[in-house]
Design an enzyme around this catalytic site. Structure first.
Site, PDB file in Angstrom:
ATOM      1  N   GLY C  51       0.823  -1.188   0.000  1.00 32.27           N
ATOM      2  CA  GLY C  51       0.000   0.000   0.000  1.00 32.27           C
ATOM      3  C   GLY C  51       0.860   1.242   0.000  1.00 32.27           C
ATOM      4  O   GLY C  51       1.999   1.223   0.473  1.00 32.27           O
ATOM      5  N   SER C  52       0.346   2.344  -0.534  1.00 31.06           N
ATOM      6  CA  SER C  52       1.068   3.607  -0.467  1.00 31.06           C
ATOM      7  C   SER C  52       0.862   4.237   0.914  1.00 31.06           C
ATOM      8  O   SER C  52       0.033   3.795   1.699  1.00 31.06           O
ATOM      9  CB  SER C  52       0.578   4.548  -1.569  1.00 31.06           C
ATOM     10  OG  SER C  52       0.937   4.032  -2.831  1.00 31.06           O
ATOM     11  N   GLY C  53       1.649   5.281   1.191  1.00 30.04           N
ATOM     12  CA  GLY C  53       1.543   5.957   2.476  1.00 30.04           C
ATOM     13  C   GLY C  53       2.707   5.653   3.390  1.00 30.04           C
ATOM     14  O   GLY C  53       2.751   6.136   4.521  1.00 30.04           O
ATOM     15  N   HIS C  54       3.663   4.830   2.911  1.00 32.24           N
ATOM     16  CA  HIS C  54       4.835   4.470   3.721  1.00 32.24           C
ATOM     17  C   HIS C  54       6.118   5.055   3.158  1.00 32.24           C
ATOM     18  O   HIS C  54       7.210   4.633   3.530  1.00 32.24           O
ATOM     19  CB  HIS C  54       4.982   2.952   3.779  1.00 32.24           C
ATOM     20  CG  HIS C  54       3.748   2.230   4.182  1.00 32.24           C
ATOM     21  ND1 HIS C  54       3.107   2.482   5.361  1.00 32.24           N
ATOM     22  CD2 HIS C  54       3.009   1.286   3.550  1.00 32.24           C
ATOM     23  CE1 HIS C  54       2.034   1.706   5.451  1.00 32.24           C
ATOM     24  NE2 HIS C  54       1.944   0.974   4.358  1.00 32.24           N
ATOM     25  N   LYS C 102       5.619  -7.934   2.697  1.00 33.27           N
ATOM     26  CA  LYS C 102       5.317  -7.664   4.099  1.00 33.27           C
ATOM     27  C   LYS C 102       4.116  -8.522   4.503  1.00 33.27           C
ATOM     28  O   LYS C 102       3.161  -8.664   3.744  1.00 33.27           O
ATOM     29  CB  LYS C 102       4.988  -6.180   4.307  1.00 33.27           C
ATOM     30  CG  LYS C 102       6.126  -5.255   3.846  1.00 33.27           C
ATOM     31  CD  LYS C 102       6.060  -3.856   4.444  1.00 33.27           C
ATOM     32  CE  LYS C 102       4.846  -3.037   4.040  1.00 33.27           C
ATOM     33  NZ  LYS C 102       4.626  -2.921   2.589  1.00 33.27           N
ATOM     34  N   ASP C 107      -1.361  -8.294   1.245  1.00 34.98           N
ATOM     35  CA  ASP C 107      -0.107  -8.424   0.496  1.00 34.98           C
ATOM     36  C   ASP C 107       0.181  -9.885   0.183  1.00 34.98           C
ATOM     37  O   ASP C 107       0.592 -10.239  -0.926  1.00 34.98           O
ATOM     38  CB  ASP C 107       1.049  -7.806   1.291  1.00 34.98           C
ATOM     39  CG  ASP C 107       0.871  -6.301   1.455  1.00 34.98           C
ATOM     40  OD1 ASP C 107       0.020  -5.900   2.265  1.00 34.98           O
ATOM     41  OD2 ASP C 107       1.556  -5.546   0.748  1.00 34.98           O
ATOM     42  N   HIS C 216      -0.150   1.418   9.566  1.00 34.25           N
ATOM     43  CA  HIS C 216      -1.349   1.668   8.780  1.00 34.25           C
ATOM     44  C   HIS C 216      -2.365   2.504   9.524  1.00 34.25           C
ATOM     45  O   HIS C 216      -3.560   2.384   9.305  1.00 34.25           O
ATOM     46  CB  HIS C 216      -1.977   0.343   8.332  1.00 34.25           C
ATOM     47  CG  HIS C 216      -1.117  -0.417   7.388  1.00 34.25           C
ATOM     48  ND1 HIS C 216      -0.183  -1.326   7.824  1.00 34.25           N
ATOM     49  CD2 HIS C 216      -1.000  -0.358   6.048  1.00 34.25           C
ATOM     50  CE1 HIS C 216       0.448  -1.826   6.778  1.00 34.25           C
ATOM     51  NE2 HIS C 216      -0.021  -1.253   5.694  1.00 34.25           N
TER      52      HIS C 216
END
Ligand SMILES: Nc1ncnc2c1ncn2[C@@H]1O[C@H](COP(=O)(O)OP(=O)(O)O)[C@@H](O)[C@H]1O
Ligand SMILES: Nc1ncnc2c1ncn2[C@@H]1O[C@H](COP(=O)(O)OP(=O)(O)O)[C@@H](O)[C@H]1O
Ligand SMILES: [Mg+2]
Ligand SMILES: [Mg+2]
Ligand SMILES: [Mg+2]
Ligand SMILES: [Mg+2]
Lengths: 328, 205, 328, 205
Positions: C51-54, C102, C107, C216
């Protein structure tokens, strides 16, 4: 806040720098970060510094190809002259020392006193002032323009010139050229919280933003209803282009103020690029990231630095600091 | 009170330190409206160091006490207020030289020179919304310490409607109006502390 | 937020990556970031994503010495199998492809489907799972441990091994060793705001913190009254040391969650170092910065990776990515 | 209603898309309590793509429609719910094959196989606080669509007190109790949409 107490913040951060960067020499008591191999024979010494809270600026820019030493003040408070004279002594290899000073009353006064003292100690000292923030328009009725994102260009280019062995006058000239070719404009989507205050420095509802902010958690010139990233990019680029009137390619810094996620910052970078393309401003280099921050403030600034061939060469030259690193 | 000695200067600066410890929050509050929210902690840090230095070195003359205090402020505060308040005290101290006692008039004249040095260093004139707006009228009212206190407090209050032309408040343009200048507010605390110290001295005879 | 709209965030960020990093090849439509010189002859292809945001994880870790490709999902949402099979095709030079995954249900399922498809296309695919978060204790009653900061060690070490020309089995083995030698623990001082939600994902008063958070924006295992940086460091290091029981030197990642200023993070780093020193854990390498973030969440995590000589050598090997860069 | 055709499946999935557009905020709300605040936008994105794909490709059999929908979910949602809901529909569609019409019993049996495939893929059993808690009782109640809807809604509501053992809610341990599982909530919406579509079909005769 992730701290041990407001009065320990800077000292603790320096202890952390010392632990994480064995390649630097950190003087926690005197709040100096110095290249471990300083003074470097045959090289002009580059010293900068300022209030803390803008990391990685300045301590994170110490290393080969950039600064020789940085002086860390309290949060948002310029360091004291003692620190700068000590830094000058630590980095002076006999080729002289350049002070890179962001244009704030406190920085100008403290660096000025330090330059006097260092000269009394027999050093050659030059000073270059960075004043790139176009949000501050009328310099007759202000303390002049603030120094913000342009500092990164001045420190990088002058650092590269010094690394090449250029003499003091030329290193100062490069710094001056970088500073004079740079223009910045900043936008806040939130205030920042200083450790001393323990909370935000001003109230900004989530549906509003501040245009023309600096890097010290101060309110900006104007409050506006929330805008999209595209609109913000247009505002920034218009303000910059109007002032700089770039005639050739520019280097662009899309800078995060600290609290804006990198995901958003890259998206904003895309809009800055679009806005420049639309105005037919050629982009020679582009750097995106939180480099000149204001603690946890959400927001961004854009800096344009008009670049000639030599400046691009100096930009591309190797640099090895905690905050900026490339080349060999 | 006709004579000023090192004890009075020490009492003045100790009074100032205590006042700043009490008022640091308010000063920082003022500085967050039109500045960068550090003025309270700056002043507090500086005068805590001044008090410690005075206790450590016990300077024997008012001139030496002021020079020590000024140097300490320059060496510990940073920001705009460090060099400026530091210059105020250091310059006044230098004017007084080594004399163990000076007259109230000599003391007032020295402080006036200190205030001029501040205005020169900062390039600020009255009305620019800085500490000068409190310091200049106070200096003019000396050696009447109570009058100086009133003048400083009025001068600080009068900065509220002004638009700043110096220091970082100037970046705000029009938006700097409507707030008291933090440096003027701390200058008023400094002058009020002097009046208190002088009064204590007088009441002790 | 500095965005054009919640549904455009990831696409815009990729456009920005493309503008700022000409050395990478960015496929905005398929949301892939790929080394420009991929597939590299004789080299195993390394693919990760999530996921994006990391950010900078994972796209910021694409480049020589680290990943060959990264797949970007929506914010906090694992990418879809199509992206991973495309990435595999883009980086497979015939030496096979390693998926670094991960350990989250999403995932694992999506990468698993992609691995099947890629194998159907005739590729050799290995998968390594990263599950380093000690806050998740009882793996019988959970989806297993989360993958967090240990990912950086797995990607860096496996990237270095692949760059050296190691075969797929060995690259996978290095990744596995890095993952199994890593333990992480995270703390939140604020929630994060996702674009889709437009506000914080949970309420956390400023005088409280959450222990044992993931990346998250989810609440942690426990809420506690605010602690000092020193106390937080002790909690983290205790939790890690108890689980890892390090017998030799460790590499340490002092990671910012996004919203914590670098100034605070370095101060926290100093306390982590002290806590390790007090427990006689030798620190071989230490990295401080926001590397595995959770949008604008304030907070931090600590990862310890027990390192042998070879792992240290692979760590020190050159890397040239937007987010991590050193050596030649 | 004794026969299920492609039109019914299309109506079902369109109904679902509309319900998700309405309820996305609530689902994301649920997911922010015990997850990562993306479930609403995930489901919405997926079913918007499903609707578009169905309109574009106009599959002629219920089996093909379900396979297309399932593949579209896998290809556009990501996260845990993409492969899981995608598998549910794809598996059911594969069981139905190419037949243009199937009986309600055949349809129910196919969905039951889909639900089993979900449980297998996710390794989740009833009581683990996942979508399975809504899907399994609903599948058991089929082909009584109204009963299936009730069972799904009760199943979703029954996840509230549970402690999660699968998915990211499980990381919260005890703190996952007291909240409805977002995936169970969206599964209930899916089943309710099926009941509505079936009812419309029945009322049309
Ligand atoms: N040029 C100047 N001349 C006189 N006083 C000044 C000048 N610039 C700033 N000041 C005073 O300094 C005060 C701010 O001090 P402080 O907050 O400690 O430093 P900084 O502005 O560097 O953060 C202002 O309120 C003003 O009174
Ligand atoms: N192993 C599993 N088996 C069945 N369902 C699961 C499993 N893991 C998660 N889920 C379901 O998926 C839902 C979460 O979906 P979503 O939020 O879209 O994905 P993510 O958890 O990846 O963010 C949970 O509420 C739960 O119902
Ligand atoms: Mg300041
Ligand atoms: Mg200030
Ligand atoms: Mg998710
Ligand atoms: Mg979710």
């Amino acid at each position: 806040m992730l701290i041990n107490g407001p009065e320990r913040v800077v000292e603790d951060a320096l202890r952390g720098m010392a632990a994480a960067h064995p390649e630097l020499s950190v003087d926690v008591e005197n709040r100096l970060i110095v290249r471990r191999d300083a003074p470097v024979t045959g090289k002009v010494g580059l010293v900068s510094g300022g209030g803390s809270g803008h990391e990685p600026l300045h301590g994170g820019f110490v290393g080969p190809g950039m600064l020789d030493a940085a002086c860390a003040g309290e949060v948002f408070t310029s360091p004291v002259p003692d620190q700068m004279t000590r830094a000058a002594a630590a980095v002076d290899a006999g080729e002289g020392v350049l002070f890179l000073v962001k244009n704030y009353t406190g920085d100008v006064l403290n660096f000025g006193m330090a330059a006097e003292e260092a000269e009394e100690e027999g050093r050659r000292v030059a000073q270059v002032l960075i004043e790139d923030d176009v949000a501050v328009t009328d310099s007759l009725y202000t303390a002049g323009r603030r120094g913000t994102g342009g500092t990164l260009f001045a420190e990088k280019l002058a650092g590269a010139a010094a690394e090449e062995g250029a003499p003091l006058e030329r290193v100062a000239d490069v710094a001056k050229r970088a500073a004079e070719s740079s223009r910045s404009f900043g936008v806040a989507l939130s205030a920042c919280a200083t450790p001393a205050r323990g909370g935000p420095t001003f109230d900004l509802p989530p549906d509003q933003l501040e245009l023309g902010i600096g890097i010290h958690g101060e309110p900006g010139r104007e409050r506006r209803p929330m805008m999209s990233a595209a609109e913000i990019a247009d505002v920034c680029v218009d303000a910059l282009a109007k002032d700089l009137r770039p005639s050739g390619p520019v280097m662009v810094l899309v800078n995060g103020m600290g609290g804006t996620p990198l995901l958003e910052l890259y998206g904003f970078g895309a809009e800055v690029r679009r806005a420049l393309d639309e105005r037919r401003v050629a982009v020679a280099r582009m750097l995106v990231g939180p480099y000149v921050t204001s603690l946890d403030m959400a927001g961004c600034s854009v800096t344009l630095c008009q670049a000639d061939e030599e400046m691009l060469r100096l930009w591309d030259a190797p640099v090895a600091t905690p905050g900026l690193r490339w080349g060999r | 009170m006709t004579r000023v000695d090192a004890a009075l200067v020490r009492r003045w600066l100790t009074e100032t330190e205590e006042a700043l410890a009490r008022e640091a929050g308010r000063l920082t509050e003022l500085d967050s409206a039109i500045g960068d929210a550090d003025h309270g902690s700056n002043m507090r840090r500086g005068f805590a160091a001044v008090r410690a230095a005075l206790e450590r070195e016990e300077p024997a003359s008012p001139g030496r006490a002021l020079v020590l205090a000024g140097r300490t402020l320059v060496g510990t505060v940073g920001g705009a207020s460090g060099p400026l308040f530091g210059t105020l005290l250091r310059r006044a101290g230098k004017v007084l030289g080594e004399a163990e006692q000076v007259s109230a008039e000599e003391f007032a004249a020295a402080l006036r020179e200190g205030v001029s040095a501040v205005a020169r260093l900062g390039g600020a004139a009255a009305g620019d919304k800085t500490m000068v707006d409190a310091l200049e009228p106070a200096a003019a009212a000396l050696p009447d310490f109570a009058a100086a206190q009133r003048a400083a407090e009025e001068g600080a209050a009068a900065t509220v409607p002004l638009r700043a032309r110096k220091g970082r408040a100037s970046y705000l343009g029009e938006r700097s109006a409507g707030h008291e200048d933090p440096g003027a507010a701390s200058a008023a605390l400094l002058v009020a502390a002097l009046a208190r110290a002088a009064e204590q001295e007088a009441s002790r005879g």
